[in-house]
Scaffold this motif. Structure first.
Motif, PDB file in Angstrom:
ATOM      1  N   ASN A  28       0.860  -1.172   0.000  1.00 36.54           N
ATOM      2  CA  ASN A  28       0.000   0.000   0.000  1.00 36.54           C
ATOM      3  C   ASN A  28       0.904   1.233   0.000  1.00 36.54           C
ATOM      4  OD1 ASN A  28      -2.317  -1.680   0.537  1.00 36.54           O
ATOM      5  ND2 ASN A  28      -1.737  -1.680   2.705  1.00 36.54           N
ATOM      6  N   CYS A  29       0.437   2.309  -0.590  1.00 41.77           N
ATOM      7  CA  CYS A  29       1.234   3.532  -0.639  1.00 41.77           C
ATOM      8  C   CYS A  29       0.435   4.698  -0.061  1.00 41.77           C
ATOM      9  CB  CYS A  29       1.650   3.860  -2.064  1.00 41.77           C
ATOM     10  SG  CYS A  29       2.673   2.590  -2.849  1.00 41.77           S
ATOM     11  N   LEU A  30       0.928   5.285   1.009  1.00 43.52           N
ATOM     12  CA  LEU A  30       0.348   6.515   1.536  1.00 43.52           C
ATOM     13  C   LEU A  30       1.203   7.667   1.031  1.00 43.52           C
ATOM     14  CD1 LEU A  30      -1.852   7.758   3.399  1.00 43.52           C
ATOM     15  CD2 LEU A  30      -0.068   7.877   5.158  1.00 43.52           C
ATOM     16  N   VAL A  31       0.619   8.484   0.162  1.00 45.77           N
ATOM     17  CA  VAL A  31       1.347   9.567  -0.507  1.00 45.77           C
ATOM     18  C   VAL A  31       0.931  10.871   0.164  1.00 45.77           C
ATOM     19  CG1 VAL A  31       1.811  10.662  -2.720  1.00 45.77           C
ATOM     20  CG2 VAL A  31       1.307   8.206  -2.628  1.00 45.77           C
ATOM     21  N   VAL A  32       1.792  11.391   1.015  1.00 51.30           N
ATOM     22  CA  VAL A  32       1.431  12.566   1.808  1.00 51.30           C
ATOM     23  C   VAL A  32       1.810  13.843   1.071  1.00 51.30           C
ATOM     24  CG1 VAL A  32       1.828  11.235   3.912  1.00 51.30           C
ATOM     25  CG2 VAL A  32       3.607  12.777   3.088  1.00 51.30           C
ATOM     26  N   GLU A  33       1.104  14.913   1.422  1.00 54.29           N
ATOM     27  CA  GLU A  33       1.479  16.261   0.996  1.00 54.29           C
ATOM     28  C   GLU A  33       1.904  17.008   2.251  1.00 54.29           C
ATOM     29  OE1 GLU A  33      -1.554  18.072  -1.405  1.00 54.29           O
ATOM     30  OE2 GLU A  33      -1.450  16.489  -2.922  1.00 54.29           O
ATOM     31  N   ASN A  34       3.167  17.424   2.283  1.00 48.57           N
ATOM     32  CA  ASN A  34       3.712  18.052   3.484  1.00 48.57           C
ATOM     33  C   ASN A  34       2.960  19.335   3.829  1.00 48.57           C
ATOM     34  OD1 ASN A  34       5.770  16.150   3.833  1.00 48.57           O
ATOM     35  ND2 ASN A  34       7.127  17.231   2.427  1.00 48.57           N
ATOM     36  N   ALA A  72       2.221  11.109  13.135  1.00 48.76           N
ATOM     37  CA  ALA A  72       0.763  11.000  13.171  1.00 48.76           C
ATOM     38  C   ALA A  72       0.237  10.129  12.031  1.00 48.76           C
ATOM     39  CB  ALA A  72       0.138  12.390  13.113  1.00 48.76           C
ATOM     40  N   TRP A  73       0.836  10.254  10.842  1.00 48.11           N
ATOM     41  CA  TRP A  73       0.425   9.395   9.722  1.00 48.11           C
ATOM     42  C   TRP A  73       0.744   7.934  10.036  1.00 48.11           C
ATOM     43  CZ3 TRP A  73      -3.047  11.063   6.709  1.00 48.11           C
ATOM     44  CH2 TRP A  73      -3.062  12.361   6.201  1.00 48.11           C
ATOM     45  N   CYS A  74       1.888   7.695  10.656  1.00 42.99           N
ATOM     46  CA  CYS A  74       2.239   6.318  11.032  1.00 42.99           C
ATOM     47  C   CYS A  74       1.190   5.737  11.967  1.00 42.99           C
ATOM     48  CB  CYS A  74       3.610   6.285  11.713  1.00 42.99           C
ATOM     49  SG  CYS A  74       5.012   6.574  10.628  1.00 42.99           S
ATOM     50  N   GLN A  75       0.755   6.538  12.936  1.00 43.54           N
ATOM     51  CA  GLN A  75      -0.234   6.046  13.881  1.00 43.54           C
ATOM     52  C   GLN A  75      -1.560   5.777  13.186  1.00 43.54           C
ATOM     53  OE1 GLN A  75       0.504   5.361  17.304  1.00 43.54           O
ATOM     54  NE2 GLN A  75      -1.351   4.177  16.808  1.00 43.54           N
ATOM     55  N   LEU A  76      -1.928   6.632  12.252  1.00 43.93           N
ATOM     56  CA  LEU A  76      -3.180   6.415  11.515  1.00 43.93           C
ATOM     57  C   LEU A  76      -3.147   5.081  10.774  1.00 43.93           C
ATOM     58  CD1 LEU A  76      -5.242   8.951   9.498  1.00 43.93           C
ATOM     59  CD2 LEU A  76      -4.495   6.859   8.369  1.00 43.93           C
ATOM     60  N   ILE A  77      -2.037   4.793  10.084  1.00 41.41           N
ATOM     61  CA  ILE A  77      -1.937   3.534   9.336  1.00 41.41           C
ATOM     62  C   ILE A  77      -1.858   2.347  10.290  1.00 41.41           C
ATOM     63  CG2 ILE A  77      -0.502   2.196   7.739  1.00 41.41           C
ATOM     64  CD1 ILE A  77      -2.085   4.431   6.417  1.00 41.41           C
ATOM     65  N   ALA A  78      -1.146   2.507  11.396  1.00 42.14           N
ATOM     66  CA  ALA A  78      -1.048   1.413  12.372  1.00 42.14           C
ATOM     67  C   ALA A  78      -2.415   1.078  12.953  1.00 42.14           C
ATOM     68  CB  ALA A  78      -0.076   1.780  13.485  1.00 42.14           C
ATOM     69  N   ASP A 123       9.194   8.322  19.078  1.00 38.46           N
ATOM     70  CA  ASP A 123       8.468   7.108  19.450  1.00 38.46           C
ATOM     71  C   ASP A 123       7.434   6.828  18.362  1.00 38.46           C
ATOM     72  OD1 ASP A 123       9.818   6.660  21.845  1.00 38.46           O
ATOM     73  OD2 ASP A 123       8.509   8.018  22.944  1.00 38.46           O
ATOM     74  N   LEU A 124       7.641   5.766  17.626  1.00 37.86           N
ATOM     75  CA  LEU A 124       6.750   5.388  16.535  1.00 37.86           C
ATOM     76  C   LEU A 124       6.025   4.092  16.887  1.00 37.86           C
ATOM     77  CD1 LEU A 124       9.062   6.040  13.439  1.00 37.86           C
ATOM     78  CD2 LEU A 124       7.150   7.447  14.223  1.00 37.86           C
ATOM     79  N   PRO A 125       4.897   3.832  16.236  1.00 44.97           N
ATOM     80  CA  PRO A 125       4.228   2.547  16.456  1.00 44.97           C
ATOM     81  C   PRO A 125       5.165   1.384  16.123  1.00 44.97           C
ATOM     82  CG  PRO A 125       2.818   4.045  15.222  1.00 44.97           C
ATOM     83  CD  PRO A 125       4.162   4.695  15.299  1.00 44.97           C
ATOM     84  N   PRO A 126       5.009   0.257  16.788  1.00 43.63           N
ATOM     85  CA  PRO A 126       5.921  -0.875  16.548  1.00 43.63           C
ATOM     86  C   PRO A 126       5.809  -1.431  15.134  1.00 43.63           C
ATOM     87  CG  PRO A 126       4.094  -1.529  17.957  1.00 43.63           C
ATOM     88  CD  PRO A 126       4.032  -0.039  17.849  1.00 43.63           C
ATOM     89  N   GLN A 127       4.749  -1.112  14.417  1.00 43.30           N
ATOM     90  CA  GLN A 127       4.610  -1.594  13.042  1.00 43.30           C
ATOM     91  C   GLN A 127       5.618  -0.944  12.096  1.00 43.30           C
ATOM     92  OE1 GLN A 127       2.143  -0.568  14.985  1.00 43.30           O
ATOM     93  NE2 GLN A 127       0.349  -1.890  14.825  1.00 43.30           N
ATOM     94  N   VAL A 128       6.180   0.211  12.476  1.00 42.01           N
ATOM     95  CA  VAL A 128       7.153   0.888  11.614  1.00 42.01           C
ATOM     96  C   VAL A 128       8.464   0.134  11.710  1.00 42.01           C
ATOM     97  CG1 VAL A 128       8.291   3.050  11.053  1.00 42.01           C
ATOM     98  CG2 VAL A 128       5.986   3.087  12.042  1.00 42.01           C
ATOM     99  N   ILE A 162      -4.351  -0.692   9.931  1.00 40.30           N
ATOM    100  CA  ILE A 162      -3.812  -1.991   9.499  1.00 40.30           C
ATOM    101  C   ILE A 162      -2.819  -2.456  10.559  1.00 40.30           C
ATOM    102  CG2 ILE A 162      -2.827  -3.255   7.543  1.00 40.30           C
ATOM    103  CD1 ILE A 162      -3.363  -0.820   5.792  1.00 40.30           C
ATOM    104  N   PRO A 163      -3.302  -2.923  11.703  1.00 44.18           N
ATOM    105  CA  PRO A 163      -2.411  -3.184  12.835  1.00 44.18           C
ATOM    106  C   PRO A 163      -1.484  -4.373  12.674  1.00 44.18           C
ATOM    107  CG  PRO A 163      -4.657  -3.858  13.349  1.00 44.18           C
ATOM    108  CD  PRO A 163      -4.722  -3.130  12.041  1.00 44.18           C
ATOM    109  N   ASP A 164      -1.780  -5.273  11.738  1.00 50.29           N
ATOM    110  CA  ASP A 164      -0.994  -6.509  11.637  1.00 50.29           C
ATOM    111  C   ASP A 164       0.012  -6.506  10.492  1.00 50.29           C
ATOM    112  OD1 ASP A 164      -2.409  -7.601  13.796  1.00 50.29           O
ATOM    113  OD2 ASP A 164      -4.032  -8.248  12.465  1.00 50.29           O
ATOM    114  N   ARG A 165       0.216  -5.364   9.865  1.00 40.80           N
ATOM    115  CA  ARG A 165       1.164  -5.299   8.758  1.00 40.80           C
ATOM    116  C   ARG A 165       2.243  -4.251   9.049  1.00 40.80           C
ATOM    117  NH1 ARG A 165       1.389  -9.608   6.897  1.00 40.80           N
ATOM    118  NH2 ARG A 165       3.039  -8.580   5.721  1.00 40.80           N
ATOM    119  N   ALA A 166       3.380  -4.391   8.368  1.00 40.47           N
ATOM    120  CA  ALA A 166       4.515  -3.492   8.568  1.00 40.47           C
ATOM    121  C   ALA A 166       4.282  -2.151   7.880  1.00 40.47           C
ATOM    122  CB  ALA A 166       5.790  -4.135   8.038  1.00 40.47           C
ATOM    123  N   ILE A 167       4.933  -1.125   8.423  1.00 38.29           N
ATOM    124  CA  ILE A 167       4.946   0.223   7.851  1.00 38.29           C
ATOM    125  C   ILE A 167       6.402   0.608   7.609  1.00 38.29           C
ATOM    126  CG2 ILE A 167       4.379   2.667   8.242  1.00 38.29           C
ATOM    127  CD1 ILE A 167       2.218   1.684  10.205  1.00 38.29           C
TER     128      ILE A 167
END
Length: 321
Positions: free
Chosen positions: A121-127, A150-156, A183-188, A159-164
């Motif tokens: 999956n691709c999350l394409v952010v606009e800064n 914050a984007w990392c947390q949203l994706i985590a 401090d990032l979610p463990p999925q990263v 989709i909690p069971d997949r890597a970021i």
């Protein structure tokens, strides 16, 4: 003559404040989009690059995607587009791609098809202060790294069971590097930093010297005042945008990429970041590449480096179904 010294000091201070304010208004404040390239002024390489990139952007716009917004820590609304992998996006890893200064997600347009072929999956952010994201000032990574978290947390959460994974170019590389020291979610699970600068201060001084022809002593005098004005107007000191200083706090694997002929963010900065990284790391220097075009110059080498980087990190989470 001594009575003239206070007046001279006031004049010098006024000149420094004026110059620092000019730097903030032209380099930190939100700017209009860059105008399209004039084809008649482009070299054959850049003409080919622009044509391929425009075609890749047009193709990207036709893909199914979801528009997402997110409140930043300071209240502005951030914007991104989520392109799910084929099938069920919840069954796949996600890469968050972060573009560069005064640029756009077009930085990744030619690269995203590779990510989709690899079932990302691709999350394409606009800064912030770019595109549809709100904000009046560029963050140079200091603010954007909080947005990235914050984007990392949203994706985590989605989709909690997949890597970021995080992938940034130029200012985006500084952003993901600084985020990796938070401090990032463990999925990263890992970070790709392509042509990132060691610090905003060093990058400003480099551009002042090479593009503006401002003498070093003048730049040295100017930077503290510009940093103070940036704190008052944009909410951060330049020193907060220092990936090199933050690097000892990194806890994720890194792939660093840099062009061997990058004169905008010198190649030496990428080498210094690589040397300072305390975690699992690799470095790809792309021969003949200038700033931000390493993938366009040698996609095979870039893809091979990404494949080698991602394979063990994705395997740790289990292969996508």
């Amino acid at each position: 003559m001594l009575y003239l010294l206070p007046a001279l000091a006031v004049l010098i201070l006024a000149a420094v404040i004026s110059a620092a304010n000019f730097l903030i208004n032209t380099s930190i404040r939100r700017q209009p989009p860059l105008p399209p390239h004039d084809p008649t002024t482009l070299s054959p390489f850049w003409l080919d690059y622009v044509e391929k990139n425009n075609a890749a952007l047009a193709a990207l716009d036709t893909l199914p995607h979801e528009e997402l917004t997110l409140p930043a820590h300071d209240g502005i609304r951030l914007f991104a587009r989520f392109f799910p992998a084929e099938g069920d996006g919840s069954a796949h890893d996600t890469v968050i791609v972060v573009h560069g200064y005064r640029s756009s997600p077009g930085d990744f347009a030619m690269m995203l098809p590779w990510y989709r072929r690899q079932d990302f999956n691709c999350l394409v952010v606009e800064n912030r202060a770019h595109g549809k994201s709100e904000g009046n000032f560029f963050g140079f990574g200091a603010l954007d790294s909080r947005d990235c978290t914050a984007w990392c947390q949203l994706i985590a959460d989605r989709i909690p069971d997949r890597a970021i994974f995080l992938h940034g170019i130029s200012m985006g590389a500084a952003t993901v590097t600084l985020a990796a020291c938070r401090d990032l979610p463990p999925q990263v699970r890992g970070v790709i930093a392509d042509c990132g600068y060691t610090s905003a201060v060093e990058e400003f001084r480099h551009v002042m010297k090479t593009a503006m022809h401002i003498p070093g002593p003048v730049a040295t005098l100017l930077m503290p005042m510009a940093s103070l004005l940036c704190r008052l107007r944009a909410g951060y000191f330049f020193g907060e945008a220092s990936p090199l200083r933050a690097m000892p706090g990194a806890r994720l694997p890194f792939l660093f990429v840099h062009g061997s002929k990058d004169n905008y963010v010198p190649t030496e900065m990428g080498r210094r970041l690589y040397a300072a990284c305390p975690t699992q790391k690799s470095l790809l220097i792309v021969d003949e590449a200038t700033h931000g075009v390493s993938y366009a110059i040698d996609p095979a080498a870039y893809e091979a480096a990404m494949t080698a980087f991602y394979a063990p990190l994705r395997a740790d989470m289990g292969e996508p179904s």
